[in-house]
Design a protein around this motif. Structure first.
Motif, mmCIF file in Angstrom:
data_model
loop_
_atom_site.group_PDB
_atom_site.id
_atom_site.type_symbol
_atom_site.label_atom_id
_atom_site.label_comp_id
_atom_site.label_asym_id
_atom_site.label_seq_id
_atom_site.Cartn_x
_atom_site.Cartn_y
_atom_site.Cartn_z
ATOM 1 N N CYS A 421 60.941 -86.039 -3.993
ATOM 2 C CA CYS A 421 61.350 -87.024 -4.998
ATOM 3 C C CYS A 421 60.328 -87.113 -6.122
ATOM 4 N N LEU A 422 60.777 -87.620 -7.239
ATOM 5 C CA LEU A 422 59.883 -88.019 -8.324
ATOM 6 C C LEU A 422 59.420 -89.443 -8.043
ATOM 7 N N ARG A 423 58.222 -89.753 -8.454
ATOM 8 C CA ARG A 423 57.640 -91.055 -8.097
ATOM 9 C C ARG A 423 56.729 -91.533 -9.221
ATOM 10 N N SER A 424 56.746 -92.845 -9.451
ATOM 11 C CA SER A 424 55.881 -93.449 -10.467
ATOM 12 C C SER A 424 55.208 -94.695 -9.906
ATOM 13 N N ALA A 425 53.918 -94.822 -10.184
ATOM 14 C CA ALA A 425 53.179 -96.049 -9.900
ATOM 15 C C ALA A 425 52.916 -96.713 -11.251
ATOM 16 N N LEU A 426 53.682 -97.752 -11.544
ATOM 17 C CA LEU A 426 53.604 -98.403 -12.863
ATOM 18 C C LEU A 426 52.545 -99.507 -12.813
ATOM 19 N N MET A 427 51.295 -99.092 -12.717
ATOM 20 C CA MET A 427 50.186 -99.995 -12.426
ATOM 21 C C MET A 427 49.666 -100.749 -13.636
ATOM 22 N N LYS A 428 49.908 -100.218 -14.815
ATOM 23 C CA LYS A 428 49.330 -100.831 -16.011
ATOM 24 C C LYS A 428 50.295 -101.872 -16.578
ATOM 25 N N PRO A 429 49.815 -103.036 -16.985
ATOM 26 C CA PRO A 429 50.713 -104.022 -17.591
ATOM 27 C C PRO A 429 51.406 -103.482 -18.832
ATOM 28 N N GLU A 430 50.755 -102.524 -19.513
ATOM 29 C CA GLU A 430 51.354 -101.922 -20.704
ATOM 30 C C GLU A 430 52.624 -101.149 -20.373
ATOM 31 N N HIS A 431 52.780 -100.774 -19.102
ATOM 32 C CA HIS A 431 53.969 -100.022 -18.729
ATOM 33 C C HIS A 431 55.260 -100.780 -19.053
ATOM 34 N N LEU A 432 55.204 -102.108 -19.012
ATOM 35 C CA LEU A 432 56.402 -102.890 -19.288
ATOM 36 C C LEU A 432 56.919 -102.618 -20.696
ATOM 37 N N ASP A 433 56.006 -102.504 -21.652
ATOM 38 C CA ASP A 433 56.418 -102.239 -23.031
ATOM 39 C C ASP A 433 56.760 -100.773 -23.268
ATOM 40 N N TRP A 434 56.435 -99.929 -22.307
ATOM 41 C CA TRP A 434 56.640 -98.490 -22.484
ATOM 42 C C TRP A 434 57.770 -97.943 -21.620
ATOM 43 N N VAL A 435 58.480 -98.807 -20.894
ATOM 44 C CA VAL A 435 59.555 -98.318 -20.016
ATOM 45 C C VAL A 435 60.603 -97.540 -20.806
ATOM 46 N N ASP A 436 60.995 -98.048 -21.968
ATOM 47 C CA ASP A 436 62.008 -97.352 -22.769
ATOM 48 C C ASP A 436 61.512 -95.982 -23.214
ATOM 49 N N HIS A 437 60.244 -95.915 -23.593
ATOM 50 C CA HIS A 437 59.670 -94.638 -24.026
ATOM 51 C C HIS A 437 59.625 -93.662 -22.853
ATOM 52 N N ILE A 438 59.204 -94.158 -21.685
ATOM 53 C CA ILE A 438 59.163 -93.327 -20.477
ATOM 54 C C ILE A 438 60.566 -92.820 -20.146
ATOM 55 N N TRP A 439 61.537 -93.740 -20.226
ATOM 56 C CA TRP A 439 62.911 -93.363 -19.902
ATOM 57 C C TRP A 439 63.460 -92.325 -20.882
ATOM 58 N N HIS A 440 63.164 -92.491 -22.158
ATOM 59 C CA HIS A 440 63.629 -91.533 -23.162
ATOM 60 C C HIS A 440 63.112 -90.138 -22.836
ATOM 61 N N SER A 441 61.834 -90.032 -22.480
ATOM 62 C CA SER A 441 61.257 -88.727 -22.153
ATOM 63 C C SER A 441 61.852 -88.172 -20.868
ATOM 64 N N LEU A 442 61.996 -89.032 -19.851
ATOM 65 C CA LEU A 442 62.571 -88.588 -18.583
ATOM 66 C C LEU A 442 64.006 -88.110 -18.770
ATOM 67 N N ASP A 443 64.771 -88.834 -19.573
ATOM 68 C CA ASP A 443 66.158 -88.463 -19.853
ATOM 69 C C ASP A 443 66.225 -87.083 -20.499
#
Length: 468
Positions: A421-443
């Protein structure tokens, strides 16, 4: 993104103040050959460029979280003295700071009376917890879940304690029914409870395990190395919240400030509810422990020399960011959990992916929908590779079939007992503001990977897999 450097101004001011405090000493010539140092340091910087950008939100793979500014500064400041917290001669001020910081960590779990200290990390902290367990129950077994950190089995081997692995349920938690059966059949001295497994962030059912403890009388050692700080958050699911609210009832626990505690590596912590276990640490030394009648930290730890810098950095961090519910630190940790839920929702609504269950903390994992487990695994590796090339850094994890029991129809052919599986540890509080960016790249990389797979004949894929 560039590194934060403004705080170095404060560091210079603090270093000047510390330096002035020793002006009573005879002058010491400390010449520095900057000409020689400069090229070496620039080479160090060049070598360090060959790294993943752990500090950036687009790194969402392994459990790597950069220390906060105050931790970096305090750690660096202490290195001008380089204290050793083994005894008060080597770390007078930093030992006091360690005791205060550790007491604050114990306070997260409601312990006003405790025995504890910092150590080099979760492995050493867990070793000390299981070492005490061995001393209390020298002939009894230790058990942990199949998803517990592999360190527990290795530590048990080092300590020569019989170890048993317990099956997990479909949410990667210790199977309480299997545990109860083992308690009826075996001499179990200690049950290791994982409060946030490293693969899935799953939390073992501590309330039910406590009920079994009342019946069978074993010790409970909580491995909260990863998840311990989530006791402070306000957005856990009720079942997970109930488990964390029981942590004050365990016998010992581990928490790692160098994970969610914003510290540099080399900072773990072991805590015991009953201070009387300190009797097992008692030892004599012909050349230390004479500078004070006060307890030296070396008298309650297995490690000898330990970095006082770790205590200084932790103390400073907790001074700036108190460990209280609703505080700045707790709120930032809640954002990590919120980011994980946001990514989970996106994955769940996308027909290309399979999510096994809702995350309990801030770790998310997902499989790629495919006709077989082996093909799903191959596609996950391909997406992982392509993501890395596009500066989205994920992780891979091999998950057993059992975790996908609720989604059995999503993978038609289980030609192997696991799926990568693919796996992410979203440990940084900044990840909340970057979820859309992460998703765009993953997509985007997923679309490319699946398109390439459709263009590749299945026999070629099979042959390539055999060749590999």
């Amino acid at each position: 993104m560039t590194f934060e450097t403004k705080s170095l101004q404060v560091f210079q001011e603090a270093l000047t103040q510390l330096n002035a405090s020793f002006n009573y000493l005879p002058k010491l010539d400390q010449s520095v050959d900057l000409t020689a140092i400069r090229p070496v340091m620039l080479e160090v910087a060049k070598r360090m460029e060959n790294n993943y950008p752990y500090h950036h939100p687009m790194y969402a793979g392994q459990m790597l979280k950069p220390p906060t500014e105050i931790a970096r500064l305090a750690y660096m400041l202490s290195l001008w003295l380089n204290p050793n917290n083994h005894d008060l001669d080597g770390g007078k001020a930093s030992s006091a700071m360690e005791k205060e910081a550790v007491a604050e960590l114990a306070g997260i779990f409601g312990w006003t009376t405790h025995l504890g200290h910092l150590c080099s990390g979760g492995t050493m902290a867990n070793l000390e917890g299981l070492w005490i367990a061995r001393n209390l129950h020298p002939t009894k077994k230790i058990v942990a879940s199949a998803q517990a950190h592999y360190a527990h089995a290795r530590i048990s081997g080092v300590l020569r304690i019989p170890f048993l692995s317990i099956e997990c349920d479909s949410r990667a938690r210790m199977d309480i029914n299997v545990l109860q059966r083992l308690l009826q059949e075996e001499e179990i001295g200690t049950v290791v409870v994982s409060m946030g497994t490293t693969a899935t962030g799953s939390v073992d059912p501590l309330p039910q395990i406590l009920e079994l403890q009342a019946q069978y009388g074993f010790r409970i050692h909580a491995d909260a190395a990863y998840g311990g700080y989530f006791s402070l958050t306000d957005n856990l699911d009720p079942e997970t919240r109930a488990a964390f609210d029981c942590l004050n009832k365990v016998d010992s626990l581990v928490i790692d400030p160098h994970k969610h505690g914003l510290q540099p590596y080399g900072c773990g912590c072991i805590l015991f509810k009953d201070p009387s276990v300190g009797r097992f640490y008692k030892h004599d030394s012909p050349y230390t422990y004479f500078s004070s009648d006060e307890l030296h930290l070396g008298e309650i730890s297995l490690e000898c020399s330990r970095a006082g810098a770790s205590a200084v950095a932790l103390w400073a961090t907790q001074k700036l960011l108190p460990l209280i519910r609703g505080g700045t630190f707790a709120s930032s940790l809640s954002k990590s959990r919120e980011a994980a839920l946001a990514l989970f929702d996106k994955l769940k609504s996308d027909r290309r992916f399979i999510v096994a269950f809702r995350p309990q903390l801030d770790i998310v994992f997902w499989a790629v929908k495919s006709g077989s487990a082996s093909e799903s695994s191959r596609l996950a590796r391909e997406i992982f590779k392509r993501s890395n090339e596009q500066n989205l850094h994920l992780a891979l994890a091999s998950m057993p079939r059992k975790l996908f029991a609720a989604t059995e129809g999503e993978i038609i052919n289980w030609d192997q007992d696991y799926v990568v599986c693919l796996r992410s540890a979203l440990m940084k509080p900044e990840h909340l503001d970057w979820v859309d960016h992460i998703w765009h790249s993953l997509d985007a990389v997923t679309t490319d990977a699946l398109s390439a797979a459709r263009a590749t004949p299945l026999q070629h894929i099979h042959d390539a897999t055999l060749d590999a």
